[in-house]
Design a protein around this motif. Structure first.
Motif, PDB file in Angstrom:
ATOM      1  N   ILE A  73       0.852  -1.290   0.078  1.00  9.70           N
ATOM      2  CA  ILE A  73      -0.232  -0.039  -0.122  1.00  9.70           C
ATOM      3  C   ILE A  73       0.957   1.267   0.059  1.00  9.70           C
ATOM      4  CG2 ILE A  73      -2.378  -0.978   1.163  1.00  9.70           C
ATOM      5  CD1 ILE A  73      -0.838  -0.141   4.054  1.00  9.70           C
ATOM      6  N   PRO A  74       0.408   2.406  -0.358  1.00  9.37           N
ATOM      7  CA  PRO A  74       0.900   3.503  -0.263  1.00  9.37           C
ATOM      8  C   PRO A  74       1.112   4.110   1.101  1.00  9.37           C
ATOM      9  CG  PRO A  74      -0.641   3.845  -1.749  1.00  9.37           C
ATOM     10  CD  PRO A  74      -0.827   2.525  -0.960  1.00  9.37           C
ATOM     11  N   VAL A  75       2.481   4.266   1.480  1.00  4.80           N
ATOM     12  CA  VAL A  75       2.578   4.617   3.049  1.00  4.80           C
ATOM     13  C   VAL A  75       3.029   6.095   3.251  1.00  4.80           C
ATOM     14  CG1 VAL A  75       3.844   4.050   4.993  1.00  4.80           C
ATOM     15  CG2 VAL A  75       2.925   2.286   3.884  1.00  4.80           C
ATOM     16  N   GLU A  76       2.528   6.819   3.976  1.00  7.04           N
ATOM     17  CA  GLU A  76       2.933   8.409   4.217  1.00  7.04           C
ATOM     18  C   GLU A  76       3.793   8.208   5.478  1.00  7.04           C
ATOM     19  OE1 GLU A  76       1.286  12.765   5.440  1.00  7.04           O
ATOM     20  OE2 GLU A  76       0.059  10.986   5.055  1.00  7.04           O
ATOM     21  N   PHE A  77       5.183   8.671   5.362  1.00  3.24           N
ATOM     22  CA  PHE A  77       6.040   8.574   6.397  1.00  3.24           C
ATOM     23  C   PHE A  77       5.975  10.332   6.810  1.00  3.24           C
ATOM     24  CE2 PHE A  77       7.896   5.285   3.719  1.00  3.24           C
ATOM     25  CZ  PHE A  77       8.238   4.474   4.717  1.00  3.24           C
ATOM     26  N   SER A  78       4.666  10.175   7.736  1.00  3.70           N
ATOM     27  CA  SER A  78       4.364  11.570   8.329  1.00  3.70           C
ATOM     28  C   SER A  78       5.660  12.046   9.400  1.00  3.70           C
ATOM     29  CB  SER A  78       3.169  11.261   9.030  1.00  3.70           C
ATOM     30  OG  SER A  78       2.829  12.533   9.751  1.00  3.70           O
ATOM     31  N   GLU A  79       5.810  13.406   9.080  1.00  2.00           N
ATOM     32  CA  GLU A  79       6.966  13.869   9.824  1.00  2.00           C
ATOM     33  C   GLU A  79       6.055  14.253  11.226  1.00  2.00           C
ATOM     34  OE1 GLU A  79      10.080  17.540   9.484  1.00  2.00           O
ATOM     35  OE2 GLU A  79       8.244  17.501   8.335  1.00  2.00           O
ATOM     36  N   SER A  97      14.043   5.717  17.156  1.00  2.84           N
ATOM     37  CA  SER A  97      13.132   5.272  18.305  1.00  2.84           C
ATOM     38  C   SER A  97      11.506   5.905  18.043  1.00  2.84           C
ATOM     39  CB  SER A  97      13.432   6.033  19.740  1.00  2.84           C
ATOM     40  OG  SER A  97      13.518   7.489  19.373  1.00  2.84           O
ATOM     41  N   ALA A  98      11.606   6.182  16.569  1.00  2.74           N
ATOM     42  CA  ALA A  98      10.008   6.579  16.219  1.00  2.74           C
ATOM     43  C   ALA A  98       9.035   5.588  16.283  1.00  2.74           C
ATOM     44  CB  ALA A  98      10.132   7.600  14.884  1.00  2.74           C
ATOM     45  N   ASN A  99       7.929   5.840  16.242  1.00  7.32           N
ATOM     46  CA  ASN A  99       6.735   5.029  16.456  1.00  7.32           C
ATOM     47  C   ASN A  99       6.227   4.501  15.009  1.00  7.32           C
ATOM     48  OD1 ASN A  99       4.664   3.264  17.476  1.00  7.32           O
ATOM     49  ND2 ASN A  99       3.695   4.891  18.638  1.00  7.32           N
ATOM     50  N   TYR A 100       6.960   3.581  14.498  1.00  8.91           N
ATOM     51  CA  TYR A 100       6.826   3.248  12.875  1.00  8.91           C
ATOM     52  C   TYR A 100       5.702   2.263  12.823  1.00  8.91           C
ATOM     53  CZ  TYR A 100      11.544   5.446  12.076  1.00  8.91           C
ATOM     54  OH  TYR A 100      12.486   6.072  11.706  1.00  8.91           O
ATOM     55  N   PRO A 101       5.243   1.604  13.754  1.00 11.93           N
ATOM     56  CA  PRO A 101       4.044   0.885  13.688  1.00 11.93           C
ATOM     57  C   PRO A 101       2.812   1.907  13.592  1.00 11.93           C
ATOM     58  CG  PRO A 101       5.401  -0.049  15.167  1.00 11.93           C
ATOM     59  CD  PRO A 101       5.823   1.062  14.994  1.00 11.93           C
ATOM     60  N   VAL A 102       2.781   3.000  14.016  1.00  6.15           N
ATOM     61  CA  VAL A 102       1.605   3.823  13.855  1.00  6.15           C
ATOM     62  C   VAL A 102       1.711   4.414  12.421  1.00  6.15           C
ATOM     63  CG1 VAL A 102       0.724   6.226  14.588  1.00  6.15           C
ATOM     64  CG2 VAL A 102       1.710   4.632  16.089  1.00  6.15           C
ATOM     65  N   VAL A 103       2.953   4.506  11.846  1.00  4.55           N
ATOM     66  CA  VAL A 103       2.796   4.859  10.388  1.00  4.55           C
ATOM     67  C   VAL A 103       2.237   3.946   9.567  1.00  4.55           C
ATOM     68  CG1 VAL A 103       4.458   5.430   8.692  1.00  4.55           C
ATOM     69  CG2 VAL A 103       5.066   6.321  11.004  1.00  4.55           C
ATOM     70  N   ALA A 104       2.705   2.554   9.590  1.00  8.20           N
ATOM     71  CA  ALA A 104       2.069   1.375   9.027  1.00  8.20           C
ATOM     72  C   ALA A 104       0.237   1.370   9.333  1.00  8.20           C
ATOM     73  CB  ALA A 104       2.606   0.245   9.199  1.00  8.20           C
ATOM     74  N   ARG A 105       0.221   1.623  10.537  1.00  5.68           N
ATOM     75  CA  ARG A 105      -1.293   1.542  10.765  1.00  5.68           C
ATOM     76  C   ARG A 105      -2.184   2.747  10.176  1.00  5.68           C
ATOM     77  NH1 ARG A 105      -2.876   3.537  16.595  1.00  5.68           N
ATOM     78  NH2 ARG A 105      -2.578   5.572  15.480  1.00  5.68           N
ATOM     79  N   ASN A 106      -1.768   3.864  10.346  1.00 10.22           N
ATOM     80  CA  ASN A 106      -2.389   4.915   9.578  1.00 10.22           C
ATOM     81  C   ASN A 106      -2.767   4.750   8.369  1.00 10.22           C
ATOM     82  OD1 ASN A 106      -2.629   5.924  12.170  1.00 10.22           O
ATOM     83  ND2 ASN A 106      -0.796   7.450  11.983  1.00 10.22           N
ATOM     84  N   ALA A 107      -1.575   4.348   7.505  1.00  9.26           N
ATOM     85  CA  ALA A 107      -1.262   4.022   5.915  1.00  9.26           C
ATOM     86  C   ALA A 107      -2.496   2.883   5.731  1.00  9.26           C
ATOM     87  CB  ALA A 107      -0.194   3.527   5.418  1.00  9.26           C
TER      88      ALA A 107
END
Length: 442
Positions: A73-79, A97-107
């Motif tokens: 899927i398209p994933v937005e690597f939100s700042e 240490s960023a919360n990358y699972p949230v990035v995938a979940r939001n996408a």
């Protein structure tokens, strides 16, 4: 008038009775041979039947392990999620240490049309994504921070429960409370399949990943490398030592009570349970010598001790199979004892030596008990760089996966068994080919 006797004489009875007894004996012998053949054919049939059932059970459960469900899927690597305060220039650790699972979940939620304030929906969406996206996305951002604030098409692992459902390993007809995937997630799964976002890919992670508590991310990489290190150590140590001991005992050692005692002990060591070698390795190599636990070096040394008797026995049998005329002819032409053995006898015995060595290595490759005792059941996620690094082995990895409670580890276990069987089959086929290639008939 005298009466003529019509009753057969005793001589006539004896002559006619002997052939009849011979016929009965022949019939019994032929019947016994037929029964023996039937028993042999029945034994072979039973053996093939059980072999077929074993292979069918393993393959039917394990072939799906070589495929993995993945989401594209398209994933937005939100700042706002990764680096809200724009600290990456002064604090590079922020990207790690960023919360990358949230990035995938939001996408994924955006693709499925789940609102940002739907906490229950977001939790269900999160349950469809493997936690391995944390490492995958982190490595992507650390390698190229310029993707922050952009949208990239990314393929990542689906959660193990979603993978099992997509492969048909979960009965979706049972009540929702009795399965790990909800009806809402099943509907989303069908939506993703129809759009092409969810599909099966060849599972390269099974061969390159290390240990993981998540079945979809677990792999055999550490076990394969650890087994390779151990087999190299066993080959380098056991082959020259075993062949040298066999040549001495068979060609040079005097025949007395001491050598007889050595031969008896070698034969007995070949029958010692493998767990005893594990206890010996634990006492000598770990406790006394101080080698690190769960290292491939210790495993290789233990398996070397276990393999040596097999190689010595096979090598001695190969040396005995060389005709005595070869030795007599070499000695008659003026060759020394050493030249006779190494120039004439040993090359002719090489097919049997190679066969015994490869079979011994194949036996060592499938051993589990001695490796458990020396601590090769550690949770190792990184590929070992040297034989001194912590590692595990293929049979031990199978043992650990078999004890996992997650349903998705069932196919991983059977898939690992298939990989181990392929290695064993290749080693045995190699032994047969080498024997046929170098074998000479007398």
């Amino acid at each position: 008038m005298s009466q003529v006797s019509t009753s057969p004489s005793m001589a006539t009875l004896g002559v006619s009775a002997k052939p009849e007894r011979r016929d009965i004996g022949l019939r019994r012998r032929y019947a016994a041979e037929r029964r023996f053949r039937l028993f042999g054919m029945a034994a072979i049939a039973f053996g093939l039947l059980f072999l077929f059932l074993l292979l069918f059970s393993v393959v039917s459960k394990g072939y799906t392990a070589f495929q993995q469900s993945m989401i594209t899927i398209p994933v937005e690597f939100s700042e706002q999620v990764i680096d809200k305060n724009n600290e990456r220039a002064t604090n590079p650790q922020k990207l790690v240490s960023a919360n990358y699972p949230v990035v995938a979940r939001n996408a994924l939620a955006k693709v499925l049309g789940v609102a940002e304030d739907d906490r229950a929906g977001l939790k269900a969406v999160n349950g469809m994504i493997s936690d391995s996206v944390r490492t995958q996305f982190r490595d992507m951002v650390v390698a190229n921070p310029a993707i922050i604030g952009t949208t990239q098409t990314v393929t990542f692992l689906a959660h193990g429960d979603l993978d099992s459902a997509f492969k048909g390993q979960i009965d979706l007809s049972v009540a929702e409370n009795n399965r790990k995937i909800s009806d809402k997630q099943v509907g989303w799964m069908n939506t993703l399949v129809e759009s092409g976002a969810l599909s099966k890919h060849f599972n390269t992670g099974l061969f390159v990943n290390g240990a993981s508590s998540r079945p979809e991310a677990a792999g055999l990489g550490v076990a394969v490398v650890g087994s390779l290190y151990m087999m190299l150590i066993v080959l380098v140590l056991s082959l020259p030592i075993g062949v040298a001991a066999s040549i001495y005992l068979e060609e040079f050692a005097p025949k007395n009570r001491f050598t007889d005692l050595i031969e008896v002990n070698i034969n007995n060591l070949a029958a010692v349970p493998s767990i005893v070698y594990g206890l010996l390795g634990l006492a000598v190599f770990v406790n006394f010598a101080g080698f690190p636990r769960s290292a491939a070096l210790v495993g290789g040394l233990v398996l070397t001790l276990m393999t040596l008797p097999t190689i010595i026995i096979a090598t001695r049998a190969a040396l005995k199979a060389v005709p005595p005329s070869i030795r007599s002819a070499a000695l008659g032409l003026g060759a020394s004892k050493m030249q006779t053995v190494f120039h004439h006898v040993l090359p002719l015995a090489m097919p049997g030596i190679l066969t015994g060595t490869i079979i011994g290595l194949a036996h060592a490759l499938g051993e589990t008990a001695p490796l458990l005792l020396i601590g090769m059941v550690a949770f190792v996620a990184d590929i070992p760089g040297t034989p001194l690094d912590p590692s595990t082995a293929l049979p031990v990895q199978i043992y650990m996966w078999a004890n996992e409670a997650e349903r998705a580890f069932v196919e991983r276990t059977s898939g690992a068994i298939m990989v181990l069987l392929i290695f064993l089959i290749l080693m045995n086929v190699g032994a047969i080919l080498l024997r046929r290639r170098f074998e000479r008939r007398w």
